[in-house]
Design an enzyme around this catalytic site. Sequence first.
Site, PDB file in Angstrom:
ATOM      1  N   CYS A   8       0.864  -1.178   0.000  1.00 44.64           N
ATOM      2  CA  CYS A   8       0.000   0.000   0.000  1.00 44.64           C
ATOM      3  C   CYS A   8       0.902   1.230   0.000  1.00 44.64           C
ATOM      4  O   CYS A   8       2.059   1.142  -0.403  1.00 44.64           O
ATOM      5  CB  CYS A   8      -0.986  -0.024   1.176  1.00 44.64           C
ATOM      6  SG  CYS A   8      -0.267   0.192   2.814  1.00 44.64           S
ATOM      7  N   ARG A  14      -3.626  -0.493   5.313  1.00 44.55           N
ATOM      8  CA  ARG A  14      -4.176  -1.515   4.424  1.00 44.55           C
ATOM      9  C   ARG A  14      -3.295  -2.746   4.289  1.00 44.55           C
ATOM     10  O   ARG A  14      -3.777  -3.875   4.450  1.00 44.55           O
ATOM     11  CB  ARG A  14      -4.456  -0.916   3.039  1.00 44.55           C
ATOM     12  CG  ARG A  14      -5.582   0.092   3.047  1.00 44.55           C
ATOM     13  CD  ARG A  14      -5.694   0.815   1.737  1.00 44.55           C
ATOM     14  NE  ARG A  14      -4.556   1.718   1.563  1.00 44.55           N
ATOM     15  CZ  ARG A  14      -4.334   2.456   0.482  1.00 44.55           C
ATOM     16  NH1 ARG A  14      -5.163   2.376  -0.541  1.00 44.55           N
ATOM     17  NH2 ARG A  14      -3.302   3.273   0.412  1.00 44.55           N
ATOM     18  N   ASP A 121      -7.820   4.245   1.212  1.00 47.20           N
ATOM     19  CA  ASP A 121      -6.941   4.360   2.376  1.00 47.20           C
ATOM     20  C   ASP A 121      -7.710   4.997   3.535  1.00 47.20           C
ATOM     21  O   ASP A 121      -8.170   6.124   3.413  1.00 47.20           O
ATOM     22  CB  ASP A 121      -5.745   5.226   2.015  1.00 47.20           C
ATOM     23  CG  ASP A 121      -4.649   5.219   3.057  1.00 47.20           C
ATOM     24  OD1 ASP A 121      -4.865   4.662   4.163  1.00 47.20           O
ATOM     25  OD2 ASP A 121      -3.577   5.773   2.777  1.00 47.20           O
TER      26      ASP A 121
END
Length: 152
Positions: A8, A14, A121
């Site tokens: 990520c 994440r 996000d």
Amino acid sequence: MSVILFVCTGNLCRSPMAAGLLHQRLADEGLDSRHRVISAGVWALDGRPASKDAVVVMAERGIDITHHVAHTLTADDVAEADLILVMSREHAQVLRNTWPQYNWKVHRLSEMAGKRQDIQDPYGARIEEYRKTADVISDYIDRGFQHILELA
């Protein structure tokens, strides 16, 4: 042993959540000894722990990511991985531009479940957004589990 790498942006939310979720799924299936699950960020703040809310949301699911330490993606990570699962099209583009020889390894996590969607996000948002993100990641891992195993 195959290596599955989640990527990520900052390696704070994440990708650590995805790594924890997949590791748990592999353990539940008795496959955790066959696969190593790691994570990194394309622009990580090296050495930082997972975000507080990511730790809480994973703990709610019985998964401990308190040991996580943010790590910037390296050429060695990309070379070592058998499968690289990214959260967004932009992450995939960064990897493909930087290491084009490994394009075949790079997929958005959603593609494992037959989708073509980015995972938003939650960093800096309320904990409810972290829960939603964890739900999305978990769903993609569950629906794409066989495909992940085939590619790894």
